[in-house]
Design a protein around this motif. Sequence first.
Motif, PDB file in Angstrom:
ATOM      1  N   ILE A  69       7.927 -28.035  15.108  1.00 15.32           N
ATOM      2  CA  ILE A  69       7.081 -28.475  13.994  1.00 15.32           C
ATOM      3  C   ILE A  69       6.515 -29.870  14.257  1.00 15.32           C
ATOM      4  CG2 ILE A  69       9.068 -29.385  12.718  1.00 15.32           C
ATOM      5  CD1 ILE A  69       5.892 -27.811  11.168  1.00 15.32           C
ATOM      6  N   GLU A  70       7.286 -30.726  14.958  1.00 16.48           N
ATOM      7  CA  GLU A  70       6.818 -32.082  15.257  1.00 16.48           C
ATOM      8  C   GLU A  70       5.562 -32.076  16.130  1.00 16.48           C
ATOM      9  OE1 GLU A  70      11.346 -32.210  14.928  1.00 16.48           O
ATOM     10  OE2 GLU A  70       9.834 -30.927  15.903  1.00 16.48           O
ATOM     11  N   LEU A  71       5.460 -31.059  16.987  1.00 18.54           N
ATOM     12  CA  LEU A  71       4.297 -30.946  17.858  1.00 18.54           C
ATOM     13  C   LEU A  71       3.162 -30.192  17.178  1.00 18.54           C
ATOM     14  CD1 LEU A  71       3.006 -31.419  20.627  1.00 18.54           C
ATOM     15  CD2 LEU A  71       4.091 -29.306  21.420  1.00 18.54           C
TER      16      LEU A  71
ATOM     17  N   PHE B 269       1.264 -31.409  -0.113  1.00 18.64           N
ATOM     18  CA  PHE B 269       1.996 -31.676   1.132  1.00 18.64           C
ATOM     19  C   PHE B 269       3.072 -30.615   1.345  1.00 18.64           C
ATOM     20  CE2 PHE B 269       5.395 -33.430   3.665  1.00 18.64           C
ATOM     21  CZ  PHE B 269       4.735 -34.066   4.694  1.00 18.64           C
ATOM     22  N   LYS B 270       3.802 -30.291   0.284  1.00 17.33           N
ATOM     23  CA  LYS B 270       4.883 -29.306   0.397  1.00 17.33           C
ATOM     24  C   LYS B 270       4.344 -27.936   0.810  1.00 17.33           C
ATOM     25  CE  LYS B 270       8.792 -27.331  -2.117  1.00 17.33           C
ATOM     26  NZ  LYS B 270       9.534 -27.299  -3.412  1.00 17.33           N
ATOM     27  N   ALA B 271       3.213 -27.544   0.213  1.00 14.76           N
ATOM     28  CA  ALA B 271       2.628 -26.235   0.547  1.00 14.76           C
ATOM     29  C   ALA B 271       2.226 -26.176   2.015  1.00 14.76           C
ATOM     30  CB  ALA B 271       1.424 -25.962  -0.351  1.00 14.76           C
ATOM     31  N   ILE B 272       1.603 -27.252   2.504  1.00 15.04           N
ATOM     32  CA  ILE B 272       1.176 -27.293   3.910  1.00 15.04           C
ATOM     33  C   ILE B 272       2.395 -27.319   4.824  1.00 15.04           C
ATOM     34  CG2 ILE B 272      -0.055 -28.642   5.654  1.00 15.04           C
ATOM     35  CD1 ILE B 272      -1.854 -29.657   3.341  1.00 15.04           C
ATOM     36  N   LYS B 273       3.373 -28.146   4.485  1.00 15.74           N
ATOM     37  CA  LYS B 273       4.575 -28.257   5.324  1.00 15.74           C
ATOM     38  C   LYS B 273       5.302 -26.913   5.408  1.00 15.74           C
ATOM     39  CE  LYS B 273       7.692 -30.413   7.745  1.00 15.74           C
ATOM     40  NZ  LYS B 273       8.493 -31.526   7.237  1.00 15.74           N
TER      41      LYS B 273
ATOM     42  N   SER C 277       2.921 -32.628  12.590  1.00 16.15           N
ATOM     43  CA  SER C 277       3.767 -33.708  12.079  1.00 16.15           C
ATOM     44  C   SER C 277       3.241 -34.200  10.734  1.00 16.15           C
ATOM     45  CB  SER C 277       3.771 -34.871  13.066  1.00 16.15           C
ATOM     46  OG  SER C 277       2.464 -35.438  13.150  1.00 16.15           O
ATOM     47  N   LYS C 278       3.994 -35.083  10.101  1.00 14.44           N
ATOM     48  CA  LYS C 278       3.579 -35.666   8.823  1.00 14.44           C
ATOM     49  C   LYS C 278       2.227 -36.355   8.951  1.00 14.44           C
ATOM     50  CE  LYS C 278       5.171 -38.807   5.175  1.00 14.44           C
ATOM     51  NZ  LYS C 278       6.285 -39.691   4.729  1.00 14.44           N
TER      52      LYS C 278
ATOM     53  N   LEU D 174      -5.190 -30.526  13.052  1.00 19.15           N
ATOM     54  CA  LEU D 174      -4.661 -29.208  12.696  1.00 19.15           C
ATOM     55  C   LEU D 174      -5.718 -28.112  12.795  1.00 19.15           C
ATOM     56  CD1 LEU D 174      -2.333 -29.947   9.629  1.00 19.15           C
ATOM     57  CD2 LEU D 174      -1.741 -29.804  12.059  1.00 19.15           C
ATOM     58  N   LEU D 175      -6.982 -28.495  12.788  1.00 20.00           N
ATOM     59  CA  LEU D 175      -8.071 -27.512  12.875  1.00 20.00           C
ATOM     60  C   LEU D 175      -8.840 -27.637  14.185  1.00 20.00           C
ATOM     61  CD1 LEU D 175      -9.509 -27.656   9.231  1.00 20.00           C
ATOM     62  CD2 LEU D 175      -7.773 -26.112  10.171  1.00 20.00           C
ATOM     63  N   SER D 176      -8.185 -28.232  15.190  1.00 16.65           N
ATOM     64  CA  SER D 176      -8.843 -28.449  16.479  1.00 16.65           C
ATOM     65  C   SER D 176      -8.055 -27.783  17.607  1.00 16.65           C
ATOM     66  CB  SER D 176      -8.964 -29.949  16.767  1.00 16.65           C
ATOM     67  OG  SER D 176      -9.641 -30.615  15.722  1.00 16.65           O
ATOM     68  N   GLY D 177      -8.775 -27.325  18.621  1.00 19.26           N
ATOM     69  CA  GLY D 177      -8.154 -26.810  19.834  1.00 19.26           C
ATOM     70  C   GLY D 177      -7.180 -25.678  19.596  1.00 19.26           C
ATOM     71  N   TRP D 178      -6.063 -25.712  20.339  1.00 20.20           N
ATOM     72  CA  TRP D 178      -5.096 -24.617  20.275  1.00 20.20           C
ATOM     73  C   TRP D 178      -4.433 -24.506  18.909  1.00 20.20           C
ATOM     74  CZ3 TRP D 178       0.013 -25.731  19.246  1.00 20.20           C
ATOM     75  CH2 TRP D 178       0.459 -27.038  19.506  1.00 20.20           C
TER      76      TRP D 178
END
Length: 370
Positions: free
Chosen positions: A324-326, A306-310, A329-330, A351-355
Amino acid sequence: MLAFQYIDDDASLTELVSKYRQSPLLILDTEFVRTRTYYARLGLIQAYDGQTLALIDPISVGNLSEFWSLLSEPEITTVLHSCSEDLEVFARNGKCQPFRLFDSQIAASLCGFGHGLGYAKLVEQTLNITLDKGESRTDWMKRPLSDAQLNYAANDVYYLYELYPQLIQKLEDRNRLDWVFEEGERMTQGRLTPPDPEQAYLKVKNAFQLSSRQLAYLKVLAKWRLNKALKRDLAVGFVVKDHALIGLAKKQPKSLSELNKMIELTDQEKRVHGKDLLALLGSADLDNPPKPIDVLALKNGYKSSFKAIKNCLTALSEQHDIAIELLGSKRYIHEYLQWLWDGKRGELPLLLSGWRAEILASPLAELNIS
């Protein structure tokens, strides 16, 4: 005082809808009341196309179906601010969702105004106008509404029309206009699907603490509670509280005497629902219990992953000037991790979709989390 039409009969609504159907843009807002009810109670609809500002009284107008049909028009862009609850209202009252949705709060975030910006703040930042929010606690089901209340409601669409071109220009300058409509499409998905009583136990707070056998009890209790809430249009917590359902699933009382000793239940819950609750506990399907709830945060490697991704998302949010919230988010990070740990099966995470994929796909792949 803004000029507006107050629509409180079917003939006036028909005439209004005919006008709006010719416009490419419709600014909307709703006023509603939600205290003890499961569904929000619609008290007023505000609409503006740049020419006709209307306040529609859903209590007086007999049939709103003509108005709801506007939202399905592919040639009309529906503009709202922070529209999640409005979309609930549309789904409940109109059985519809906007075909082409522009949420000005999301647009403002993508323009760099800040995340989760309220309407009044956005108006102040873009138009340098301070709105009076003194009527925000109005009971919108009461009639008649005062001039101050009606003017307050009219402001919510009038100034949104005024600031809309500024947002459009900033989005086009950043090549992000399509992103807003993509978010709008995502926000409307699944809104017309009714809640599933069979899955209601998954939304009970702390359900993850229960064993598979205890979840079998919770499942019948939560299903019963949701059905009762829907039938009575009552918020689920006003039927029986979450912690009471958890207590019942853990202790499984066999008699009214045992049930009455439970501190998790209020005296009213015991008196009104006691016999029903005992019958429900006796009906639990213990031969086919639900699987234990998989808690992502308890898995090995969760904290470091989680930390690495965040950290990755935080750097990218600063680089691209996206909150970051947009961006991630968590909840979005959890969805991505769950997908990874499920062997990348099923639908792609957000996170792997669209824009977002344009920005995140390569950096996330380089993290090599497994």
